[in-house]
Design a protein around this motif. Structure first.
Motif, PDB file in Angstrom:
ATOM      1  N   ALA A 253      14.743 -47.276   2.580  1.00 11.34           N
ATOM      2  CA  ALA A 253      15.558 -48.105   3.466  1.00 11.34           C
ATOM      3  C   ALA A 253      15.646 -49.548   2.990  1.00 11.34           C
ATOM      4  O   ALA A 253      16.454 -50.314   3.500  1.00 11.34           O
ATOM      5  CB  ALA A 253      14.989 -48.069   4.879  1.00 11.34           C
ATOM      6  N   LYS A 254      14.828 -49.915   2.000  1.00 13.14           N
ATOM      7  CA  LYS A 254      14.838 -51.294   1.513  1.00 13.14           C
ATOM      8  C   LYS A 254      15.938 -51.486   0.476  1.00 13.14           C
ATOM      9  O   LYS A 254      16.373 -50.537  -0.188  1.00 13.14           O
ATOM     10  CB  LYS A 254      13.467 -51.652   0.933  1.00 13.14           C
ATOM     11  CG  LYS A 254      12.354 -51.570   1.974  1.00 13.14           C
ATOM     12  CD  LYS A 254      11.049 -52.054   1.422  1.00 13.14           C
ATOM     13  CE  LYS A 254       9.938 -51.944   2.473  1.00 13.14           C
ATOM     14  NZ  LYS A 254      10.260 -52.709   3.692  1.00 13.14           N
ATOM     15  N   GLU A 255      16.379 -52.719   0.303  1.00 19.77           N
ATOM     16  CA  GLU A 255      17.429 -53.033  -0.667  1.00 19.77           C
ATOM     17  C   GLU A 255      16.989 -52.640  -2.073  1.00 19.77           C
ATOM     18  O   GLU A 255      17.753 -52.080  -2.843  1.00 19.77           O
ATOM     19  CB  GLU A 255      17.765 -54.528  -0.603  1.00 19.77           C
ATOM     20  CG  GLU A 255      18.991 -54.914  -1.402  1.00 19.77           C
ATOM     21  CD  GLU A 255      20.281 -54.310  -0.849  1.00 19.77           C
ATOM     22  OE1 GLU A 255      21.199 -54.072  -1.649  1.00 19.77           O
ATOM     23  OE2 GLU A 255      20.352 -54.066   0.376  1.00 19.77           O
ATOM     24  N   ASN A 256      15.744 -52.984  -2.415  1.00 21.52           N
ATOM     25  CA  ASN A 256      15.180 -52.575  -3.694  1.00 21.52           C
ATOM     26  C   ASN A 256      14.474 -51.243  -3.492  1.00 21.52           C
ATOM     27  O   ASN A 256      13.382 -51.171  -2.931  1.00 21.52           O
ATOM     28  CB  ASN A 256      14.187 -53.621  -4.203  1.00 21.52           C
ATOM     29  CG  ASN A 256      13.502 -53.188  -5.485  1.00 21.52           C
ATOM     30  OD1 ASN A 256      13.961 -52.273  -6.178  1.00 21.52           O
ATOM     31  ND2 ASN A 256      12.402 -53.837  -5.819  1.00 21.52           N
ATOM     32  N   LYS A 257      15.110 -50.158  -3.921  1.00 21.87           N
ATOM     33  CA  LYS A 257      14.595 -48.831  -3.637  1.00 21.87           C
ATOM     34  C   LYS A 257      13.531 -48.370  -4.638  1.00 21.87           C
ATOM     35  O   LYS A 257      13.020 -47.254  -4.526  1.00 21.87           O
ATOM     36  CB  LYS A 257      15.735 -47.821  -3.583  1.00 21.87           C
ATOM     37  CG  LYS A 257      16.714 -48.087  -2.446  1.00 21.87           C
ATOM     38  CD  LYS A 257      17.808 -47.052  -2.403  1.00 21.87           C
ATOM     39  CE  LYS A 257      18.750 -47.292  -1.229  1.00 21.87           C
ATOM     40  NZ  LYS A 257      19.511 -48.547  -1.347  1.00 21.87           N
ATOM     41  N   LYS A 258      13.202 -49.214  -5.608  1.00 25.15           N
ATOM     42  CA  LYS A 258      12.110 -48.882  -6.512  1.00 25.15           C
ATOM     43  C   LYS A 258      10.845 -48.646  -5.687  1.00 25.15           C
ATOM     44  O   LYS A 258      10.496 -49.451  -4.821  1.00 25.15           O
ATOM     45  CB  LYS A 258      11.878 -50.030  -7.504  1.00 25.15           C
ATOM     46  CG  LYS A 258      10.629 -49.859  -8.362  1.00 25.15           C
ATOM     47  CD  LYS A 258      10.318 -51.143  -9.125  1.00 25.15           C
ATOM     48  CE  LYS A 258       8.935 -51.083  -9.744  1.00 25.15           C
ATOM     49  NZ  LYS A 258       8.550 -52.371 -10.368  1.00 25.15           N
ATOM     50  N   LYS A 340      21.909 -45.803   5.947  1.00 25.99           N
ATOM     51  CA  LYS A 340      23.038 -44.965   5.562  1.00 25.99           C
ATOM     52  C   LYS A 340      23.119 -44.840   4.042  1.00 25.99           C
ATOM     53  O   LYS A 340      23.294 -43.745   3.504  1.00 25.99           O
ATOM     54  CB  LYS A 340      24.340 -45.531   6.128  1.00 25.99           C
ATOM     55  CG  LYS A 340      25.529 -44.599   5.926  1.00 25.99           C
ATOM     56  CD  LYS A 340      26.732 -45.031   6.743  1.00 25.99           C
ATOM     57  CE  LYS A 340      27.856 -44.014   6.627  1.00 25.99           C
ATOM     58  NZ  LYS A 340      29.024 -44.397   7.420  1.00 25.99           N
ATOM     59  N   GLY A 341      22.977 -45.970   3.339  1.00 24.56           N
ATOM     60  CA  GLY A 341      22.984 -45.920   1.883  1.00 24.56           C
ATOM     61  C   GLY A 341      21.845 -45.095   1.345  1.00 24.56           C
ATOM     62  O   GLY A 341      21.994 -44.326   0.388  1.00 24.56           O
ATOM     63  N   ALA A 342      20.666 -45.215   1.963  1.00 23.48           N
ATOM     64  CA  ALA A 342      19.492 -44.463   1.519  1.00 23.48           C
ATOM     65  C   ALA A 342      19.693 -42.964   1.691  1.00 23.48           C
ATOM     66  O   ALA A 342      19.332 -42.167   0.819  1.00 23.48           O
ATOM     67  CB  ALA A 342      18.258 -44.924   2.298  1.00 23.48           C
ATOM     68  N   LEU A 343      20.303 -42.577   2.801  1.00 21.84           N
ATOM     69  CA  LEU A 343      20.496 -41.155   3.071  1.00 21.84           C
ATOM     70  C   LEU A 343      21.468 -40.529   2.087  1.00 21.84           C
ATOM     71  O   LEU A 343      21.233 -39.439   1.568  1.00 21.84           O
ATOM     72  CB  LEU A 343      21.001 -40.967   4.507  1.00 21.84           C
ATOM     73  CG  LEU A 343      20.020 -41.384   5.611  1.00 21.84           C
ATOM     74  CD1 LEU A 343      20.665 -41.245   6.977  1.00 21.84           C
ATOM     75  CD2 LEU A 343      18.730 -40.595   5.543  1.00 21.84           C
ATOM     76  N   TYR A 344      22.576 -41.218   1.813  1.00 18.29           N
ATOM     77  CA  TYR A 344      23.538 -40.656   0.865  1.00 18.29           C
ATOM     78  C   TYR A 344      22.982 -40.663  -0.559  1.00 18.29           C
ATOM     79  O   TYR A 344      23.241 -39.750  -1.341  1.00 18.29           O
ATOM     80  CB  TYR A 344      24.862 -41.412   0.948  1.00 18.29           C
ATOM     81  CG  TYR A 344      25.634 -41.094   2.200  1.00 18.29           C
ATOM     82  CD1 TYR A 344      25.738 -39.777   2.649  1.00 18.29           C
ATOM     83  CD2 TYR A 344      26.256 -42.078   2.946  1.00 18.29           C
ATOM     84  CE1 TYR A 344      26.436 -39.463   3.807  1.00 18.29           C
ATOM     85  CE2 TYR A 344      26.965 -41.783   4.110  1.00 18.29           C
ATOM     86  CZ  TYR A 344      27.039 -40.472   4.536  1.00 18.29           C
ATOM     87  OH  TYR A 344      27.723 -40.158   5.677  1.00 18.29           O
ATOM     88  N   GLU A 345      22.212 -41.667  -0.888  1.00 18.10           N
ATOM     89  CA  GLU A 345      21.580 -41.693  -2.202  1.00 18.10           C
ATOM     90  C   GLU A 345      20.585 -40.539  -2.322  1.00 18.10           C
ATOM     91  O   GLU A 345      20.485 -39.895  -3.371  1.00 18.10           O
ATOM     92  CB  GLU A 345      20.875 -43.041  -2.413  1.00 18.10           C
ATOM     93  CG  GLU A 345      20.531 -43.327  -3.866  1.00 18.10           C
ATOM     94  CD  GLU A 345      20.014 -44.734  -4.069  1.00 18.10           C
ATOM     95  OE1 GLU A 345      18.938 -44.876  -4.687  1.00 18.10           O
ATOM     96  OE2 GLU A 345      20.670 -45.693  -3.611  1.00 18.10           O
TER      97      GLU A 345
END
Length: 444
Positions: A253-258, A340-345
């Motif tokens: 869920a964070k901007e930096n998904k690393k 939302k971005g995390a789920l689609y990714e």
């Protein structure tokens, strides 16, 4: 109610091979391995000898006289004289292999003997696979199974191969979907994202035509996974493994998904988690996306193993970690913010994994240049961007146009939009992702 799976066709092809190896089907828990094996066996064999080493632990003594086929059959018959062994007509199934990995040593003897077909199955949770592999190398065939992919979900909903080929034809020709097609497939895709591919969840939904009780089943599956960590993670810190597993949704869920181990517990160090992520990956409950050193071919070996992203191999399980209202928001296609971005990714990572595509991303140090995923054809590297909004694809455009990236000539954008091709960027709706491997193969 049996849900058609891709392994069905594979098992038929395996049976028809005159010189087949014993088959080992591996994968995470509750993805449908046993159900698919039993369905195949009942249709194709006159006689089935099924042994489950979890529920029938008495069979752990069948190797007491060694690994020869005659001795194993003798001991099985002593324990249950109703089991029959008819040469050429019998399938022997050794289920829950992780509970008795020594049986894999007998696969060479069964292969040489040749009278019986053998299928072994087990979750990766607790499977000492290195030991199994070394004991039967050259005398077994491996098949890795996952939860249902979007194509299998479409089958469960009554859609045929004709519909799949029509979607692929749109991708081939760059022809936009009409309004009916787009609305129907987008709705089905959102259903699949919420449900995921666990057969018990999908079956509940198909039978009731509602989402009632599906979240409860998903939560139970995640609890079972954590219980298996406590049961099988020998020699490792079980609490740390569970903490990493629970941390995946939060970090996505964070901007930096690393994935940052320092975010799992305060002041934690990477060496304290040695083996934890490998265990979860081998168990099939997380997937690892590696950071490329440089966006160029080849991909294998061209990555920094200290930088990675973690995903759940089943997006439905990821969404089940959120609250119930979040599931309803996703079904209504309402804004979920950063999630939302995390789920689609996560969905794209899941689709890549189930197609056998590698998981790689790129983030340039001290730069805004980063790309979500990469795939490849025989000769080209193809960046893949996952868009949860209408923003322009700056990094994708930069990778295509910059001559320093000589292996990259075009790119793919996956978005909540219609299909279109413009300026060397192929834009596909999310629901097309499951066909990318076939699409790429036809471009070679």
């Amino acid at each position: 109610m049996y849900l058609k799976r891709k392994i069905d066709e594979y098992l038929l092809e395996w049976k028809q091979k005159p010189d087949k190896n014993p088959l080992i089907i591996k994968g995470a828990r509750q993805i449908g391995k046993t159900e698919s094996i039993n369905h195949f066996a009942e249709i194709n064999y006159d006689n089935i000898v099924y042994i489950n080493f979890v529920f029938e632990q008495k069979y752990k003594t069948i190797l007491s006289d060694g690994y020869e086929v005659e001795n194993i059959i003798k001991n099985i018959s002593l324990l249950d004289p109703t089991k029959r062994f008819e040469p050429g007509k019998t399938l022997i199934v050794f289920d829950e292999l992780q509970e008795f990995p020594d049986i894999a040593t007998s696969l060479k003897a069964f292969k040489v003997d040749g009278r019986f077909d053998i299928i072994c199955s087990g979750s990766l949770l607790g499977v000492n696979y290195k030991k199994i592999h070394s004991n039967s190398v050259g005398y077994k065939t491996d098949y890795e199974m996952f939860s249902m992919d979007f194509e299998e979900f479409l089958w469960a909903k009554g859609y045929s191969k004709v519909h799949i080929l029509e979607i692929l034809e749109h991708m081939r020709t760059g022809t936009a979907f009409n309004e009916t097609e787009l609305n129907v497939y987008k709705k089905l895709f959102l259903e699949y994202c919420v449900l995921g591919g666990m057969p018990a969840v999908v079956k509940q939904y198909i039978e009731t035509n509602t989402f009632t009780d599906t979240l409860e089943i998903q939560n139970q599956i995640r609890m079972d996974y954590e219980e298996d960590i406590r049961k099988y993670a020998e020699g490792l810190d079980q609490a740390k493994i569970a903490s990493v597993y629970r941390s995946v949704p939060v970090q996505l869920a964070k901007e930096n998904k690393k994935f940052q181990l320092s975010k799992v517990t305060k002041n934690s160090r990477s060496r304290e988690y040695t083996g934890c992520i490998d265990w979860l990956r081998d168990a099939g409950v997380v997937s690892v996306c590696n950071c490329l050193y440089f966006p160029e071919l080849p991909l294998k070996g061209n990555y920094d193993d200290t930088k990675f992203k973690l995903y759940y191999p089943d997006t439905g399980l990821l969404i089940s970690t959120l609250d119930e209202e979040a599931q309803e928001d996703l079904r209504a296609n309402r804004n979920l913010g950063v999630y939302k971005g995390a789920l689609y990714e996560n969905f794209v990572a899941e689709a890549f994994l189930k197609q056998g595509l590698g998981l790689y991303y790129y983030k340039k140090e001290n730069s805004t240049l980063e790309e979500d995923f990469f795939v490849r054809t025989k000769t080209e590297l193809v960046p893949v961007e996952v868009k949860a909004n209408r923003n322009r694809s700056k990094s994708l455009r930069q990778l295509i146009e910059n001559k320093n990236y000589s292996d990259i000539h075009w790119g793919i954008k996956l978005a909540d939009s219609n299909l279109g091709i413009e300026n060397n960027i192929c834009t596909f709706p999310y629901f097309c992702t499951f066909l990318l491997k076939r699409y790429l193969a036809e471009r070679d």
